[in-house]
Each structure stands twice: as structure tokens, then as C-alpha cells.
Design an enzyme around this catalytic site. Structure first.
Site, PDB file in Angstrom:
ATOM      1  N   GLU A 120       0.839  -1.192   0.000  1.00 19.67           N
ATOM      2  CA  GLU A 120       0.000   0.000   0.000  1.00 19.67           C
ATOM      3  C   GLU A 120       0.871   1.237   0.000  1.00 19.67           C
ATOM      4  O   GLU A 120       2.070   1.181   0.329  1.00 19.67           O
ATOM      5  CB  GLU A 120      -0.936   0.004   1.208  1.00 19.67           C
ATOM      6  CG  GLU A 120      -0.238   0.074   2.553  1.00 19.67           C
ATOM      7  CD  GLU A 120      -1.200  -0.071   3.738  1.00 19.67           C
ATOM      8  OE1 GLU A 120      -2.285  -0.648   3.554  1.00 19.67           O
ATOM      9  OE2 GLU A 120      -0.852   0.405   4.827  1.00 19.67           O
ATOM     10  N   HIS A 170      -4.626   2.797   7.637  1.00 21.15           N
ATOM     11  CA  HIS A 170      -3.473   2.441   8.455  1.00 21.15           C
ATOM     12  C   HIS A 170      -2.609   3.654   8.777  1.00 21.15           C
ATOM     13  O   HIS A 170      -2.566   4.622   8.009  1.00 21.15           O
ATOM     14  CB  HIS A 170      -2.605   1.405   7.729  1.00 21.15           C
ATOM     15  CG  HIS A 170      -3.276   0.073   7.580  1.00 21.15           C
ATOM     16  ND1 HIS A 170      -2.991  -0.791   6.559  1.00 21.15           N
ATOM     17  CD2 HIS A 170      -4.223  -0.540   8.340  1.00 21.15           C
ATOM     18  CE1 HIS A 170      -3.735  -1.885   6.679  1.00 21.15           C
ATOM     19  NE2 HIS A 170      -4.482  -1.750   7.753  1.00 21.15           N
TER      20      HIS A 170
END
Length: 608
Positions: A231, A273
Site C-alpha cells: 500500500e 493504516h
């Protein structure tokens, strides 16, 4: 960092901070995979001890609960995975404590929000000691058909749909736990499934990196290809790029870095996150995808094309004969829990009692695992049976003989003592055996026969602290506490209790050590200098000698000895012994057909 497989079908874990659902899911996964032993060896719940009841398939099992990490590791030396469900406040400290245990090899930290400085310390310690940290902020990991951490892969239905009950050929690593579940399903649709999957966690500083696990997968023969889901944010993916460029990875890698949509926003975007925040062009999803592609990874044009890229890579390996697709097996049916079973008509009900001392199932009853036939054939006595049922082990013959002597010497002390008197009065009132027995037993306490445990407790504490008899007695006096085991209403220094002398003679002849008894005798010498009736009584003799039995036999740890005294085992010996005499008094009164007892007037002081 480990260079090969982390888990196997025999891997066992210690679970920190009890959570019923994740543990039960681990055990259900074990059963689904056909494991012979549960993957959770013990539970650590600070400040608590005992057992937790859970299901292993249709069987209910009791998993030990320990109050400290050290105690759990000592009790379960083969458990090398530590699953930490502590909150972010205590996760770092408990994880570091686990890493410092020689038996722990892998630590999984589930909590989000662990301070980055603490995480860096954990990473440094783990790497310098060749240990593995998964997380923080992770769901954990799974080896298909072998072992899983906590809630990894979600429900049993999802695990079955993703074919995680048996190993496949794909190694998978991701930052996201939620996306891992999605990818397990995707991989199962277009390949023979995963062999191992890891979610490293979404924090800025993960305990282990994407490349750490890809390099591990590369060394596992059963893994034929790898899938990576990264990511945006951070530069973890570039360590994988370098590994690919340096030729450290010789198996196909299919990769995708999510977050390409970030460029559509005018300002910087923080995704779910902590680490999913681009800090510049190099940390963008596009830059990472391009770098991975140039390094030799298979990188699709979009996430939607990810599945097709995985399928194409797998099919090619099958065509080349590098993969023989796994033969499908049918997993066993997991029993339903009570709430859902009520609706479906299937039930598994939890037990309400745990017993570790006896078992009446099978062909014959067992005491602490010893069949009744063996007890009879080997000529076991009452002392041997007590050692099995009370102490859960076969004690040496001198120990069981001592127990029998105590029972014989304490069985009765005449009709005038309070317990016998109560039993006699009750029996003469026409009450049954049990009522008469209980009325006598209820008198047992600090002033009558119930001082054995207190005597043992105080003598042990004083001896272990190195107190002289003078210091011990005078300190008790200052506290206003009579010394348990010292003093008698009838016996004197020149008229000792014969029972005490018999016990001491047996111990001096048979015990390997009588240090506690000798200390009690020294205390008696001092108390007799104060008053002639302050002799060592039978409670004190049994209490001190039982300490010598427990310590000298070498069969009990210090903690076990303290627990035996604390629970009341030694008073139990007096209760057992005196029950014999109280039953005798009941039968005696019944046999003699004695009338209702009325206390004589002349024996009562009537006053205003």
C-alpha cells in the site's frame, strides 16, 4: 529474521490476555485441519490462574491459565509462538518480556497504536536475537492446514471457502489484515490456495517487512509462487525491489500496491493504516508498482486485474510442471455452539465441573490416573489413596505411612473434647449419622483441631526468614497472636503428649530431613521457659512434620508447598481422622440407646 518456515502442524502458542472468540477460532481451525493437539498450549491472564474451558472439536478441554509470562513459558517449553492481545498501553512491555524468554521464537502483536519508539526497540531486540515480530496492528498469520494466529482468516465458513484447511502452493504477504481475508478468497479461486499468509500490520514500522517474508517463502520448497499486496506510504516495498534486483528471489512474485486513487485528491490523503500516507512521489502506489515491475515482479494494471495475473502465473507453473495442484479433501464438520445449535437442532453443551483427581469413565475408576485394580493389586493403603486424591501423585512409602499414622493418632481423643461432645449430644437427640458427624466437625477450628495449617504456615514463615525462636514468639506476642501448635489444656512439660513423641520418633527415623520439626522443638523449649503448659501439641507436630514431608520428598515445588498449606490440606488430615472417631461416638450412643442429653443444673453458673 527467520529464513524458513515459521509454523507447522505441531506449533503451539501462548495466548496473552484471554479472549474467548479468537482462541476458540484457533481451536476450531485446528480441528478442521485434523491436528492431534490444540495449537493453544496456555493462556496468560495477569493476576489470574486456573483453567479456561474451550472446545476442541466435540471435546471440551481445559487450557491452563498462568498469571505471568515466565510461568507460562516454564510450564509449556515447546510453545514457541506468543500471541499478544494486550491493549496498546501494555503491548510493548509484554511483547518485550516474551521476546526475552528463550522458548519464544515468534511474537504477534495485535494492538494498534503501539508507540513507534517502543516498536523500534522490539524490532531491534528481535533482529539481534533471531526472533520474529509480526505486527503491531496485525490480524496475524496462517499456515494453511497447520496453524493460525487469533482471528486470521475470519470465520470457519470463510476458512473453508478459502481452502485454508489444507496447504496450497502460494505464499502471501500483505500489510492489511482485512485485505488478507479478501486475497485468501481470491487466491483460492484461481490457484490451489495459499501455503502461508502473513499480515505484517499497517503501522509505519512493522516488526517484520514484506521482503522478510518473501525471502522466507523463497526458502520454503512447498511455496511455488508469491503474492504481495502493499500500500502507499513508507518504503517497505523497495526492500523487496532490491531483493528482486539482486536475484535473492527465484520464484514468481505477483504484486500490487494499493492506493493509486490517492492522486485523484488535491491534498494528501491518510488512509486507514498509520503507515498508509504518502510522503512523496517515491511512496506513492504508482511509483512502487512501477519499481516492482521493473525489478521483475508481475504487476497488473489495476487491482481488478490482480486476480487474472495471479491465475496466469499459477497456470503457467502448472503447465511447466512446477506445480502439481493439491488434491482436494473434504474438511470435517465443526460442531455448532449452543446458541446457533438451538436454532439448527444441534447442541454441544459445556461442562460445569473440572476434575483432575479421579475419572469414573471406562472399565474401572482411576485415582489420579491409577486404575482401581492397580491400587488393590499393588497393596496400596489409605495413605497411598490420600496421596493420589489429595496430592495427585504417588508419594514414597514413608510419606504415606506418616499420613496413616496421623490418621490413627488423631482419630479420637475421648468423649470430653468439644467435637465428640457435640456429636454425642446430637446422636442422643435422635439425629442421623450424617447430622451427628457434621455437628462434631463444625467445632473444628482455630481452638479445636484446626490449627495444623496455621502452625505449618507460621513455623514455615519464621524458619524461612531465619527468625530465632525468641524473635518468632515475641513477634507473635506483639501482634496479639497465640503461636499455633503450642499449648495444651492437659499436657505439660513433664507430661508430654505421647502422640507427639510417636510422630517425632517416626520422622527422625524415616524422614530425610526434619528441619521444620527441629525448629518447632526449639520454639517449644523457649515457650516452656514461660509456662509449663506451652508444649508442642499434636497440631504443631503434624504441621511442622508435614512441611518436612513436603520439602524433603523432593516431589513438590515451593509454590506447591505454599498452596497446599494455604488451601487447607493439613487441616483436612485432622478432619478426615477425627471423622472416624465421631462416627464411632455416634454408633456408640445409638448402640447404648442413650436418651436425650440435658446438661445438669449444677454445672451451670446462673448469674445476673
Amino acid at each position: 529474521m527467520a529464513t524458513g518456515q515459521l509454523f507447522s502442524r505441531t506449533t503451539q502458542a501462548l495466548f496473552y490476555n484471554y479472549k474467548q472468540l479468537p482462541i476458540q477460532r484457533m481451536l476450531d481451525f485446528d480441528f478442521l485441519c485434523g491436528r492431534e493437539t490444540p495449537s493453544v498450549a496456555g493462556i496468560i491472564n495477569p493476576g489470574a490462574e486456573g483453567f479456561q474451558k474451550l472446545f476442541f472439536g466435540q471435546e471440551e478441554i481445559a487450557i491452563p491459565v498462568h498469571s505471568t509470562i515466565e510461568a507460562a513459558c516454564a510450564a509449556h517449553p515447546t510453545a514457541d509462538v506468543f500471541i499478544n492481545f494486550a491493549s496498546f498501553r501494555s503491548a510493548a512491555a509484554s511483547s518485550m518480556s516474551a521476546l526475552k524468554q528463550p522458548t519464544i521464537r515468534v511474537v504477534a502483536i495485535i494492538a494498534e497504536g503501539v508507540p513507534e519508539s517502543d516498536t523500534k526497540q522490539l524490532i531491534a531486540y528481535a533482529r539481534s536475537n533471531n526472533k520474529v515480530v509480526i505486527g503491531p496492528a496485525t490480524v496475524g498469520g496462517i499456515q494453511a492446514g497447520a496453524f493460525k494466529i487469533g482471528d486470521t482468516a475470519g470465520t470457519i465458513d470463510n476458512i473453508v471457502q478459502c481452502k485454508l484447511y489444507r496447504p496450497g502452493s502460494v505464499g502471501f504477504v500483505s500489510k492489511s489484515g482485512g485485505m488478507s481475508n479478501e486475497m485468501y478468497n481470491t487466491i483460492a479461486r484461481v490457484t490451489d490456495g495459499i501455503y502461508e499468509g502473513i499480515a505484517i500490520g499497517g503501522d509505519v514500522f512493522p516488526g517484520s517487512t514484506l521482503s522478510d517474508h518473501i525471502l522466507r517463502f523463497n526458502n520454503i520448497p512447498q511455496v511455488k509462487m508469491m503474492v504481495v499486496l502493499g500500500e502507499l506510504g513508507g518504503r517497505d516495498e523497495y526492500s523487496l525491489v532490491e531483493a528482486l534486483k539482486q536475484g535473492k528471489v527465484n520464484k514468481p512474485v505477483v504484486a500490487w500496491v494499493s492506493g493509486t486513487c490517492a492522486r485523484l485528491f488535491k491534498s494528501e490523503v491518510q488512509f486507514g493504516h498509520a503507515g498508509a500516507k504518502s510522503g512523496g512521489e517515491m511512496e506513492s502506489a504508482q511509483a512502487k508498482n512501477q519499481a516492482l515491475k521493473e525489478a521483475g515482479a508481475v504487476v497488473p494494471t489495476s487491482y481488478e486485474a490482480f486476480e487474472a495475473a495471479i491465475k496466469e502465473t499459477f497456470d503457467k507453473l502448472v503447465e511447466e510442471g512446477k506445480i502439481t495442484p493439491i488434491k482436494e479433501v473434504k474438511p470435517p464438520q465443526i460442531p455448532e455452539d449452543l446458541n446457533s445449535a438451538i436454532k439448527s437442532g444441534k447442541v454441544r453443551a459445556p461442562t460445569h465441573i473440572i476434575s483432575t483427581i479421579s475419572d469414573d469413565r471406562g472399565e474401572e475408576p482411576c485415582y489420579a490416573g491409577v486404575p482401581m485394580s492397580s491400587i488393590v493389586e499393588q497393596g496400596f493403603g489409605v495413605g497411598d489413596v490420600i496421596s493420589l486424591l489429595w496430592f495427585k501423585r504417588s508419594l514414597p512409602r514413608y510419606c504415606t505411612k506418616f499420613i496413616e499414622i496421623c490418621v490413627m493418632l488423631c482419630a479420637d481423643h475421648g468423649p470430653c473434647v468439644s467435637g465428640a461432645h457435640n456429636t454425642i449430644v446430637t446422636a442422643r437427640a435422635g439425629k442421623d449419622l450424617v447430622s451427628s458427624l457434621v455437628s462434631g466437625l463444625l467445632t473444628i477450628g482455630p481452638r479445636f483441631g484446626g490449627a495444623i495449617d496455621d502452625a505449618a504456615r507460621y513455623f514455615k514463615d519464621a524458619y524461612d526468614r531465619g527468625l530465632t525462636p525468641y524473635e518468632f514468639v515475641e513477634s507473635m506476642k506483639k501482634k496479639g497472636i497465640r503461636v499455633p501448635g503450642i499449648g495444651h489444656r492437659i499436657k505439660r512439660g513433664d507430661n508430654r503428649d505421647k502422640r507427639v513423641e510417636l510422630l517425632q520418633l517416626f520422622a527422625r527415623t524415616n524422614f530425610p530431613s526434619v528441619k521444620y520439626m527441629e525448629y518447632a522443638v526449639q520454639v517449644e523449649t523457649y515457650t516452656l521457659s514461660k509456662a509449663n503448659n506451652l508444649v508442642l501439641n499434636v497440631d504443631g507436630a503434624i504441621g511442622s512434620l508435614f512441611l518436612d514431608l513436603l520439602a524433603g520428598s523432593g516431589m513438590f515445588t515451593k509454590q506447591e508447598i505454599d498452596e497446599i498449606v494455604e488451601i487447607g490440606y493439613l487441616n483436612g488430615l485432622f478432619v478426615l481422622a477425627r471423622s472416624i472417631g465421631l462416627i464411632g461416638h455416634t454408633f456408640d450412643q445409638k448402640r447404648l440407646k442413650q436418651p436425650l442429653y440435658r446438661h445438669p443444673w449444677e454445672d451451670v453458673l446462673y448469674t445476673k
